[in-house]
Write a protein that holds these residues in place. Structure first.
Motif, PDB file in Angstrom:
ATOM      1  N   ARG A   1     -51.028 108.079  56.160  1.00 31.19           N
ATOM      2  CA  ARG A   1     -49.567 107.978  56.303  1.00 31.19           C
ATOM      3  C   ARG A   1     -49.053 108.949  57.367  1.00 31.19           C
ATOM      4  O   ARG A   1     -48.113 108.636  58.097  1.00 31.19           O
TER       5      ARG A   1
ATOM      6  N   GLU B   1     -45.233 108.453  58.793  1.00 30.57           N
ATOM      7  CA  GLU B   1     -44.392 108.257  57.601  1.00 30.57           C
ATOM      8  C   GLU B   1     -44.104 109.611  56.961  1.00 30.57           C
ATOM      9  O   GLU B   1     -44.892 110.533  57.067  1.00 30.57           O
TER      10      GLU B   1
ATOM     11  N   GLU C   1     -56.109 101.414  54.847  1.00 28.64           N
ATOM     12  CA  GLU C   1     -54.951 100.538  55.088  1.00 28.64           C
ATOM     13  C   GLU C   1     -55.150  99.160  54.459  1.00 28.64           C
ATOM     14  O   GLU C   1     -54.192  98.532  54.020  1.00 28.64           O
TER      15      GLU C   1
ATOM     16  N   TYR D   1     -47.657 107.931  66.937  1.00 34.46           N
ATOM     17  CA  TYR D   1     -47.803 107.507  65.540  1.00 34.46           C
ATOM     18  C   TYR D   1     -48.212 106.031  65.515  1.00 34.46           C
ATOM     19  O   TYR D   1     -47.803 105.257  66.384  1.00 34.46           O
ATOM     20  N   GLY D   2     -49.006 105.661  64.540  1.00 34.60           N
ATOM     21  CA  GLY D   2     -49.388 104.257  64.452  1.00 34.60           C
ATOM     22  C   GLY D   2     -50.569 104.060  63.524  1.00 34.60           C
ATOM     23  O   GLY D   2     -50.921 104.939  62.736  1.00 34.60           O
ATOM     24  N   GLY D   3     -51.202 102.892  63.656  1.00 32.20           N
ATOM     25  CA  GLY D   3     -52.347 102.532  62.815  1.00 32.20           C
ATOM     26  C   GLY D   3     -53.618 103.220  63.306  1.00 32.20           C
ATOM     27  O   GLY D   3     -53.568 104.116  64.163  1.00 32.20           O
TER      28      GLY D   3
ATOM     29  N   HIS E   1     -59.864 104.727  58.475  1.00 32.01           N
ATOM     30  CA  HIS E   1     -58.439 104.516  58.185  1.00 32.01           C
ATOM     31  C   HIS E   1     -58.163 103.037  57.897  1.00 32.01           C
ATOM     32  O   HIS E   1     -57.317 102.702  57.070  1.00 32.01           O
TER      33      HIS E   1
ATOM     34  N   ARG F   1     -42.699 114.048  59.516  1.00 34.07           N
ATOM     35  CA  ARG F   1     -43.622 113.854  60.635  1.00 34.07           C
ATOM     36  C   ARG F   1     -44.207 115.159  61.128  1.00 34.07           C
ATOM     37  O   ARG F   1     -43.472 116.130  61.334  1.00 34.07           O
TER      38      ARG F   1
ATOM     39  N   ARG G   1     -49.448 107.493  60.660  1.00 34.76           N
ATOM     40  CA  ARG G   1     -48.421 106.458  60.848  1.00 34.76           C
ATOM     41  C   ARG G   1     -47.040 107.053  61.127  1.00 34.76           C
ATOM     42  O   ARG G   1     -46.104 106.330  61.459  1.00 34.76           O
TER      43      ARG G   1
END
Ligand SMILES: NC(=O)c1ccc[n+]([C@@H]2O[C@H](COP(=O)([O-])OP(=O)(O)OC[C@H]3O[C@@H](n4cnc5c(N)ncnc54)[C@H](OP(=O)(O)O)[C@@H]3O)[C@@H](O)[C@H]2O)c1
Length: 309
Positions: free
Chosen positions: A45, A50, A297, A9-11, A293, A53, A48
């Motif tokens: 999201r 969020e 963001e 998970y992440g940016g 993305h 999951r 990420r």
């Protein structure tokens, strides 16, 4: 086939392109060679991690348009070669999608406009329907320049709303929204959100939810359809006789299929008559999904961000 996936998970940086064999469509599915893929805040999201999951490795996606290359068992109404758009699907040049909410793209329309118009337009119309707006009522829309929000601004006007207020993170988006018919444009951080309104369509939630509730007239209604969550004191609702109603497009389509189908016809009719613009902020190659993305963001999009395979 090529598709994006994420192993952590992440940016945007966690998105990876992978090559895998074409899947077979399962029961109730179409296999689609994509021509346009919508990028959405819920998907950003999800990458990420969020909210609820999805398991890793994850497959981002949410809405596609393209040509049917195989039809799964139990599917009726679609054939190989049909041009369709559908909610669901992956960031991929070939993807399975459920046939149940897939629809044909009119002959004179393109895949990019289909992806900018259809799913987001359905969300906006389902929110307006849920609010049951009477002629002349004032409406405030948060996230007003998003894929869903900019259609909601126009559709609120078309559905007879009086004053339409577009609320956004940055007033850089004001000219875009005024062009689409917004009467006022406010930024979230302005001290006051102006005159109270009868209805809020809340595409943002989170920390903004209490302010959005405060922006309602006594007896006002807030339609909550965002992925931002948030909480508000029940006493604040009691004091102003205000209501918050949750809404998901998926449930609306399942429980009010007749209205959903009517909305579908309405979206294309308005769009083809030039009365509803489905704005495309950027078209970006599938392999550069991280750039797409990054735009979401940075919260700079004005309309839909689209990937091209
Ligand atoms: N209920 C449903 O069935 C359903 C279905 C689809 C989408 N939605 C909801 O509709 C909303 C709009 O989605 P979309 O895909 O149309 O959006 P989008 O085109 O991806 O636009 C994203 C915009 O959302 C705003 N935003 C608010 N909070 C943000 C955050 N934490 N990070 C990034 N952007 C943020 C930003 O504009 P500002 O800074 O100007 O606010 C940003 O430019 C989302 O809340 C989504 O969950 C609901």
């Amino acid at each position: 086939m090529r598709r994006m996936c994420f192993h952590a998970y992440g940016g945007p940086e966690v998105l990876r392109l992978e090559a895998v064999p074409d899947p077979d469509p399962g029961p109730g599915e179409l296999l689609v060679r994509t021509e346009a893929i919508g990028v959405t805040l819920p998907c950003v999201r999800a990458v990420r991690g969020e909210g609820q999951r999805q398991p890793l490795p994850g497959l981002p996606g949410g809405e596609i348009a393209g040509r049917v290359v195989a039809v799964g068992p139990l599917v009726t109404g679609f054939a190989v070669g049909d041009r369709v758009t559908a909610p669901g699907g992956w960031y991929a040049d070939t993807t399975p999608v459920p046939a149940v909410l897939a629809s044909h793209i009119p002959d004179d329309a393109g895949s990019v406009e289909a992806v900018a118009l259809v799913r987001s337009g359905h969300v906006a119309l389902a929110a307006l329907d849920t609010a049951s707006i009477s002629a002349g009522e004032s409406v405030l829309i948060t996230g007003a320049a998003s894929g869903v929000g900019h259609l909601a601004v126009q559709l609120a006007k078309i559905h007879g709303a009086g004053r339409v207020v577009a609320a956004v993170g940055s007033l850089d988006k004001a000219a875009f929204l005024r062009e689409l018919g917004a009467d006022d444009v406010i930024s979230y951080d302005s001290g006051t959100w102006g005159e109270p309104v009868d209805v809020v369509l809340d595409a943002v939630g989170g920390d903004l939810l209490p302010r959005a509730v405060a922006a309602l007239n006594p007896g006002g209604r807030l339609i909550f359809f965002n992925s931002g969550g948030g909480s508000v004191s029940a006493f604040d609702l009691l004091a102003g006789s205000k209501t918050i109603t949750g809404m998901t497009m998926a449930r609306f389509a399942r429980t009010q299929r007749h209205r959903y189908d009517e909305h579908h016809r309405q979206l294309w009719r308005l769009h083809q008559a030039g009365q509803l613009q489905a704005a495309v902020h950027a078209q970006i190659p599938l392999a550069d999904a991280a750039t797409a993305h990054g735009i979401i963001e940075a919260r700079t999009n004005q309309g839909k961000v689209v990937l091209r395979p």
